[in-house]
Design an enzyme around this catalytic site. Structure first.
Site, PDB file in Angstrom:
ATOM      1  N   GLN A  79       5.683  -4.770  -2.213  1.00 30.59           N
ATOM      2  CA  GLN A  79       5.679  -4.739  -3.682  1.00 30.59           C
ATOM      3  C   GLN A  79       4.520  -5.564  -4.238  1.00 30.59           C
ATOM      4  O   GLN A  79       4.130  -6.568  -3.651  1.00 30.59           O
ATOM      5  CB  GLN A  79       6.984  -5.336  -4.219  1.00 30.59           C
ATOM      6  CG  GLN A  79       8.219  -4.610  -3.755  1.00 30.59           C
ATOM      7  CD  GLN A  79       9.478  -5.393  -4.083  1.00 30.59           C
ATOM      8  OE1 GLN A  79       9.847  -5.559  -5.251  1.00 30.59           O
ATOM      9  NE2 GLN A  79      10.149  -5.886  -3.070  1.00 30.59           N
ATOM     10  N   HIS A 119      -2.308 -11.092   4.861  1.00 29.62           N
ATOM     11  CA  HIS A 119      -2.807  -9.717   4.712  1.00 29.62           C
ATOM     12  C   HIS A 119      -3.513  -9.246   5.994  1.00 29.62           C
ATOM     13  O   HIS A 119      -4.323  -9.991   6.551  1.00 29.62           O
ATOM     14  CB  HIS A 119      -3.775  -9.693   3.511  1.00 29.62           C
ATOM     15  CG  HIS A 119      -4.476  -8.395   3.339  1.00 29.62           C
ATOM     16  ND1 HIS A 119      -3.822  -7.232   3.034  1.00 29.62           N
ATOM     17  CD2 HIS A 119      -5.791  -8.067   3.431  1.00 29.62           C
ATOM     18  CE1 HIS A 119      -4.699  -6.248   2.953  1.00 29.62           C
ATOM     19  NE2 HIS A 119      -5.905  -6.722   3.184  1.00 29.62           N
ATOM     20  N   GLN A 125      -7.385  -1.661   8.623  1.00 31.27           N
ATOM     21  CA  GLN A 125      -8.104  -1.319   9.870  1.00 31.27           C
ATOM     22  C   GLN A 125      -8.461   0.160   9.937  1.00 31.27           C
ATOM     23  O   GLN A 125      -9.479   0.527  10.529  1.00 31.27           O
ATOM     24  CB  GLN A 125      -7.316  -1.762  11.114  1.00 31.27           C
ATOM     25  CG  GLN A 125      -6.195  -0.864  11.565  1.00 31.27           C
ATOM     26  CD  GLN A 125      -4.957  -0.970  10.682  1.00 31.27           C
ATOM     27  OE1 GLN A 125      -4.856  -1.838   9.826  1.00 31.27           O
ATOM     28  NE2 GLN A 125      -4.001  -0.088  10.879  1.00 31.27           N
TER      29      GLN A 125
HETATM   30  O1  0FX Z   1       3.061  -3.870   6.568  1.00 26.92           O
HETATM   31  P1  0FX Z   1       1.850  -3.089   6.851  1.00 26.92           P
HETATM   32  O2  0FX Z   1       1.149  -3.483   8.070  1.00 26.92           O
HETATM   33  O3  0FX Z   1       0.760  -3.278   5.689  1.00 26.92           O
HETATM   34  C1  0FX Z   1       0.683  -2.545   4.472  1.00 26.92           C
HETATM   35  C2  0FX Z   1      -0.728  -2.628   3.882  1.00 26.92           C
HETATM   36  O4  0FX Z   1      -1.690  -2.163   4.808  1.00 26.92           O
HETATM   37  C3  0FX Z   1      -1.087  -4.023   3.466  1.00 26.92           C
HETATM   38  O5  0FX Z   1      -2.347  -4.051   2.850  1.00 26.92           O
HETATM   39  C4  0FX Z   1      -0.037  -4.537   2.500  1.00 26.92           C
HETATM   40  N1  0FX Z   1      -0.348  -5.897   2.145  1.00 26.92           N
HETATM   41  C5  0FX Z   1       1.323  -4.406   3.156  1.00 26.92           C
HETATM   42  C6  0FX Z   1       2.382  -4.821   2.233  1.00 26.92           C
HETATM   43  O6  0FX Z   1       1.588  -3.052   3.545  1.00 26.92           O
HETATM   44  O7  0FX Z   1       2.201  -1.574   6.795  1.00 26.92           O
HETATM   45  P2  0FX Z   1       3.142  -0.711   7.741  1.00 26.92           P
HETATM   46  O8  0FX Z   1       4.020  -1.529   8.586  1.00 26.92           O
HETATM   47  O9  0FX Z   1       3.753   0.335   6.878  1.00 26.92           O
HETATM   48  O10 0FX Z   1       2.072  -0.015   8.665  1.00 26.92           O
HETATM   49  C7  0FX Z   1       1.465  -0.675   9.738  1.00 26.92           C
HETATM   50  C8  0FX Z   1       0.372   0.227  10.285  1.00 26.92           C
HETATM   51  O11 0FX Z   1       0.965   1.430  10.753  1.00 26.92           O
HETATM   52  C9  0FX Z   1      -0.657   0.637   9.260  1.00 26.92           C
HETATM   53  O12 0FX Z   1      -1.730  -0.278   9.187  1.00 26.92           O
HETATM   54  C10 0FX Z   1      -1.103   1.986   9.768  1.00 26.92           C
HETATM   55  C11 0FX Z   1       0.122   2.512  10.514  1.00 26.92           C
HETATM   56  N2  0FX Z   1       0.824   3.563   9.778  1.00 26.92           N
HETATM   57  C12 0FX Z   1       1.869   3.268   8.965  1.00 26.92           C
HETATM   58  C13 0FX Z   1       2.503   4.263   8.265  1.00 26.92           C
HETATM   59  C14 0FX Z   1       3.667   3.983   7.334  1.00 26.92           C
HETATM   60  C15 0FX Z   1       0.365   4.848   9.934  1.00 26.92           C
HETATM   61  O13 0FX Z   1      -0.615   5.079  10.678  1.00 26.92           O
HETATM   62  N3  0FX Z   1       0.986   5.858   9.233  1.00 26.92           N
HETATM   63  C16 0FX Z   1       2.025   5.609   8.411  1.00 26.92           C
HETATM   64  O14 0FX Z   1       2.579   6.583   7.796  1.00 26.92           O
END
Ligand code: 0FX
Length: 246
Positions: free
Chosen positions: A77, A93, A106
């Site tokens: 959020q 971050h 990345q």
């Molecule tokens: O928690 P998070 O690593 O980070 C994201 C934002 O990148 C970040 O800038 C922000 N501060 C934070 C609150 O939300 O995101 P995640 O756990 O949803 O995803 C981790 C990684 O997984 C992401 O860098 C790329 C990959 N991913 C994630 C999703 C949901 C995908 O490749 N496809 C996806 O649909």
């Protein structure tokens, strides 16, 4: 008096790591929360903290005064201006600010060559923008996918937390403000990358980089449209560096 800390996180690895680090600090009283939109957070295997659901924008008034410090460990959020002006809010971050601020840093760094890394910064009204408390660059190799690099970034975030948590808790850190604004990517930019247009002419290098940027474990990211049925066909890439004989 104990420092009252709220940790808002949608990331299990970081929550667990934080709980271990904070155990050494008796002077902090910590409450954990996760985003109300993250319905399955509590059912995550391996979650070691007790957490409650939170909708930050609806709770601003009660958070102000109740906490001395609010930490975002990948909280999904945006923190409202009224909150960041009234309470010290700090973000961990997964990017090297001010480059590729915002969504999935990345992924964009693989494509535009900007640095990979982790940043701890004060939260201001703009996205991933406030004064930098600490940051660490990490290397990305040509055979690594988004997931390989992301895993290294999360480890770098934990190392930064370990090193800087004491100064964050006793408010003795210093901040550096980036001299440039950098760039921001949003979820819609990521979604646009995922659609592969079969008639787009690119070099082999560009195609491989696009696919490694969009290959992240089981996520169905990159896709093209079946020319006859219109169905989505998902694409990911497998990269393997040769083992050199010794
Ligand atoms: O928690 P998070 O690593 O980070 C994201 C934002 O990148 C970040 O800038 C922000 N501060 C934070 C609150 O939300 O995101 P995640 O756990 O949803 O995803 C981790 C990684 O997984 C992401 O860098 C790329 C990959 N991913 C994630 C999703 C949901 C995908 O490749 N496809 C996806 O649909």
């Amino acid at each position: 008096m104990k420092k009252r800390v709220l940790v808002v996180s949608d990331n299990v690895t970081l929550c667990n790591a934080f709980q271990k680090l904070i155990a050494a600090y008796q002077e902090a009283e910590v409450v954990y929360a996760y985003s109300y939109t993250n319905k399955n957070f509590l059912s995550n295997k391996g979650l070691e903290v007790k957490a409650r659901s939170i909708c930050i924008k609806e709770e601003v008034e009660s958070l102000v005064g109740r906490y001395d410090l609010i930490l975002s460990l990948h909280c999904k959020q945006l923190f409202p201006a009224a909150l960041v002006k009234a309470v010290k809010c700090i973000n961990v971050h997964p990017g090297f600010n001010p480059y590729n601020r915002g969504w999935f840093p990345q992924v964009f760094s693989i494509l535009n060559g900007m640095p990979f890394g982790a940043t701890i910064h004060e939260i201001d009204e703009l996205l991933d923008h406030g004064g930098i408390i600490a940051q660490r660059k990490i290397s990305g190799e040509i055979w690594e996918t988004s997931m390989d690099i992301y895993n290294k970034i999360v480890q770098a975030e934990i190392m930064l937390l370990e090193e800087f948590l004491p100064t964050i808790l006793n408010n003795t850190y210093t901040i550096v403000s980036p001299t440039v604004e950098g760039n921001v990517n949003l979820k819609k930019d990521f979604n646009a990358l995922c659609h592969l247009d079969l008639s787009e002419a690119v070099t082999m290098g560009q195609a491989i980089h696009r696919l490694r940027a969009l290959t992240h474990g089981d996520y169905k990211n990159a896709w093209f449209e079946h020319p006859e049925t219109g169905e989505k066909i998902y694409v990911s890439i497998n990269l393997e560096k040769e083992e050199k004989q010794k």
